[in-house]
Design a protein around this motif. Structure first.
Motif, PDB file in Angstrom:
ATOM      1  N   UNK A  52      34.626  30.250  35.986  1.00 18.14           N
ATOM      2  CA  UNK A  52      35.280  30.444  37.496  1.00 18.14           C
ATOM      3  C   UNK A  52      33.413  30.578  37.484  1.00 18.14           C
ATOM      4  N   UNK A  53      32.509  30.713  36.932  1.00 15.31           N
ATOM      5  CA  UNK A  53      31.048  30.697  36.840  1.00 15.31           C
ATOM      6  C   UNK A  53      30.587  29.447  36.812  1.00 15.31           C
TER       7      UNK A  53
ATOM      8  N   UNK B 232      35.284  40.199  37.454  1.00 13.71           N
ATOM      9  CA  UNK B 232      34.693  39.248  36.036  1.00 13.71           C
ATOM     10  C   UNK B 232      33.991  38.765  36.764  1.00 13.71           C
ATOM     11  N   UNK B 233      34.098  37.932  38.185  1.00 13.68           N
ATOM     12  CA  UNK B 233      33.058  37.528  39.554  1.00 13.68           C
ATOM     13  C   UNK B 233      32.469  38.052  40.186  1.00 13.68           C
ATOM     14  N   UNK B 234      32.329  39.620  40.652  1.00 16.73           N
ATOM     15  CA  UNK B 234      31.777  40.779  41.357  1.00 16.73           C
ATOM     16  C   UNK B 234      30.850  40.800  40.281  1.00 16.73           C
ATOM     17  N   UNK B 235      31.366  40.600  38.724  1.00 16.44           N
ATOM     18  CA  UNK B 235      29.998  41.069  37.884  1.00 16.44           C
ATOM     19  C   UNK B 235      28.996  40.178  37.937  1.00 16.44           C
ATOM     20  N   UNK B 236      29.180  39.439  38.096  1.00 13.91           N
ATOM     21  CA  UNK B 236      28.240  38.176  37.573  1.00 13.91           C
ATOM     22  C   UNK B 236      27.894  37.887  38.842  1.00 13.91           C
ATOM     23  N   UNK B 237      28.078  37.825  40.332  1.00 14.50           N
ATOM     24  CA  UNK B 237      27.767  37.050  41.527  1.00 14.50           C
ATOM     25  C   UNK B 237      27.448  37.828  42.753  1.00 14.50           C
ATOM     26  N   UNK B 238      27.889  39.297  42.224  1.00 19.37           N
ATOM     27  CA  UNK B 238      26.793  40.162  43.555  1.00 19.37           C
ATOM     28  C   UNK B 238      27.946  39.699  44.922  1.00 19.37           C
ATOM     29  N   UNK B 239      29.034  39.246  45.011  1.00 22.92           N
ATOM     30  CA  UNK B 239      29.474  38.573  46.038  1.00 22.92           C
ATOM     31  C   UNK B 239      30.649  39.703  46.683  1.00 22.92           C
TER      32      UNK B 239
END
Length: 604
Positions: free
Chosen positions: A189-190, A135-142
């Motif tokens: 988280x976001x 979920x974090x990768x999908x929205x932040x690209x980090x």
């Protein structure tokens, strides 16, 4: 923890915000398609949400609360449901105009949602860590390393101990409260602008509910998140809301500051909702009830003496038994005719397992007696006769009713199994039972799906009464009902007890409900009864710190009396699983002050 600044703020006053709302809903109408064409399930709904504000949307099931939240998230079940009018603006963006690709960028990033049942919201075949990290990768690209660190920080923020090791666990390995914390961590988280929480505590124990609500308040203060909290629990509304919207049949009937809604409700429906809320300290005097003591055992309807229930767990290469779940440990109690004994405690404490043992549904050791007859060593016919005296009402009435059978046949089925009466006599008894529980005899030909939740629970009560039992076990029988329906069902149970003299074993985690229906109360913790007494003894002078914790956790339906702190465990409740050969432990809760409780073990 409430700060000095928070304390100075007027109860119900909106949080400081800019002139422009974070979320603006105007003229929202949601239509669903049926056999007779389209009909509106939400009509002309308008509201604005300010930055850092908590807006509660309250009302009974079917009022349109959840459909509103799904529309905001663009998650309506299409093509069955659609937005037929209105606008939903998140800042300068009209969400209705967005296609799914663009909406996916906003969903979870700028606006997030916590659903009622975390087990159905989390993927059971993926670890907690993978779901959070993706979920974090999908929205932040980090990077994956950075996403993993952010996931650990999110779990730590929602007070999950040993956050890094939790990443490897799967949803089924966590308790209900822990799963809900994971959902909150995933949603926050976001750091979204808006968080929608749809009945986030309805399925949780009162203590876990208190912790989750306090957690939401703390995180909101830290990040300035705007919250839409959807609930039918007016105690939760009083605890959390700045402003309140009351919905009924898809329409907003009233809105205002929380203090104004509770002190000066403008419409009858709001007054009815508030009047139906069970309040601590208002339990009516129980007429004709008995306060059974241990000396009264010979006359008791049901007796449990040193009851143990343990379940084997298999493991290793050969699948041998290597551990046991100690679900119930040394439980003793008795229930007299016309008495209500309530078993209370958090999920997993052994309440339902105790009830199943009493109903003959799980193996046990110790002694159980119904109507003076010991259940051990009974033959098949004798056991069947005893079971006539014990009936159960379950939490979910729809799941306990066969959808393929007419409800009249469902209520008559126990009579048929026990060969009681002629077909005509059975029909007459069922018709009388329908009338007694507030239904009409002509409804006997209908199917379960044609009734509301409260009506289905009444059907289950009628079925439980069909054999004229001596004991009815009500296992969380009102916890899933709206507050007004809950009040009517509880009143019905009291009336039936006075009329038939039936005894109740009432199982619940809602202490306000327990206080309103009980004669005596037994408090369970990790399979053991840690305190038992009359209702007044338990609620007026609780001796055990765990009992005090349960009572303190009950939401007060008065916004002026909001809690400033909540007593919580400093660490997780110990596991009831033990290796073979391990000596049973008696668990003691020590109050170390400041609202903190610590679990300690001692040899039995």
């Amino acid at each position: 923890m409430t700060t000095a600044t928070d304390a100075k703020r007027d109860v119900g006053a909106p949080a400081p915000m800019s002139d422009k709302p974070v979320l603006d809903v105007a003229g929202l109408t949601i239509s669903v398609r049926g056999e007779d064409g389209e009909r509106a399930v939400v009509s002309d709904l308008s509201f604005a949400l300010g930055r850092g504000e908590t807006l509660c949307i309250a009302g009974e099931s079917g009022s349109g609360k959840s459909m509103t939240s799904l529309a905001i998230m663009a998650l309506l079940p299409q093509p069955a449901a659609r937005i037929s009018a209105g606008s939903i603006r998140l800042g300068d963006t009209d969400l209705i105009d967005l296609d799914e690709r663009r909406m996916r960028r906003i969903r979870g990033n700028r606006i997030a949602m916590i659903f009622q049942e975390p087990m159905t919201s989390l993927n059971p075949v993926l670890s907690i860590g993978r779901q959070l990290i993706e979920a974090i990768e999908a929205h932040t690209g980090v990077s994956r390393v950075q996403s993993r660190q952010l996931a650990i920080e999110a779990l730590t923020a929602v007070r999950i101990p040993e956050a890094e090791s939790r990443l490897k666990q799967y949803p089924h390995e966590l308790s209900g409260g822990m799963r809900q914390r994971v959902m909150i961590a995933m949603a926050l988280a976001l750091k979204p602008d808006v968080l929608i929480a749809d009945e986030p505590t309805t399925a949780l124990d009162v203590t876990v509910q208190g912790e989750v609500l306090e957690l939401l308040r703390d995180l909101q203060r830290q990040h300035g998140t705007s919250v839409i909290l959807i609930t039918h629990d007016m105690g939760v509304v009083a605890e959390m809301a700045d402003r309140v919207i009351i919905m009924r049949n898809g329409r907003m009937v009233e809105q205002g500051k929380v203090a104004d809604i509770f002190e000066r409700p403008a419409v009858d429906y709001t007054r009815e909702l508030l009047a139906a809320v069970p309040r601590m300290g208002t339990g009516a005097a129980r007429q004709g009830s008995s306060e059974t003591t241990e000396d009264a055992k010979p006359a008791a309807v049901a007796v449990a003496q040193d009851l143990h229930v343990r379940f084997d767990l298999h493991g290793g290469f050969f699948g041998r038994v290597n551990r046991r779940v100690h679900a119930v440990e040394g439980v003793s109690f008795s229930i007299a005719p016309n008495e209500t004994l309530s078993l209370v405690g958090e999920s997993g404490c052994g309440k339902s397992t105790t009830a199943k043992a009493l109903a003959g549904l799980v193996p046990y050791s110790g002694e159980l007696a119904i109507g003076g007859r010991n259940l051990s060593g009974l033959g098949r016919d004798e056991r069947k006769a005893v079971r006539r005296d014990v009936q159960m009402i379950f939490q979910d009435p729809y799941a306990s009713l066969d959808p393929r059978m007419r409800v009249g046949d469902l209520v008559a089925e126990p009579l048929l199994i026990h060969n009681i009466g002629t077909p005509r006599e059975r029909t007459e008894r069922v018709a009388a039972l329908f009338e007694r529980v507030g239904l009409s005899a002509d409804q006997m030909e209908r199917y379960p799906h044609e009734f509301s939740g409260g009506q289905r629970q009444r059907i289950c009560i009628a079925r439980a009464l069909a054999l004229r039992p001596k004991l009815i076990i009500a296992d969380e029988s009102v916890s899933a009902l709206d507050v007004s329906v809950q009040a009517r069902v509880l009143q019905l149970l009291k009336e039936l007890q006075r009329e038939f003299g039936v005894a109740y074993l009432f199982i619940s985690h809602d202490m306000a409900v327990v206080e309103n229906i009980s004669d005596r109360v037994a408090v369970m913790y990790l399979g053991q009864i840690v305190e038992m007494g009359t209702r007044d003894q338990i609620f007026s002078n609780p001796r055990h710190p765990y009992t005090r914790r349960l009572i303190e956790a009950v939401p007060v339906p008065d916004p002026v009396r909001r809690r400033t702190r909540f007593a919580r465990m400093d660490r997780e409740i110990p596991s009831p699983v033990r290796k073979l050969g391990d000596a049973p432990k008696k668990l003691v809760l020590a109050d170390v002050g400041g609202g903190h409780l610590v679990a300690e073990s001692a040899d039995r």
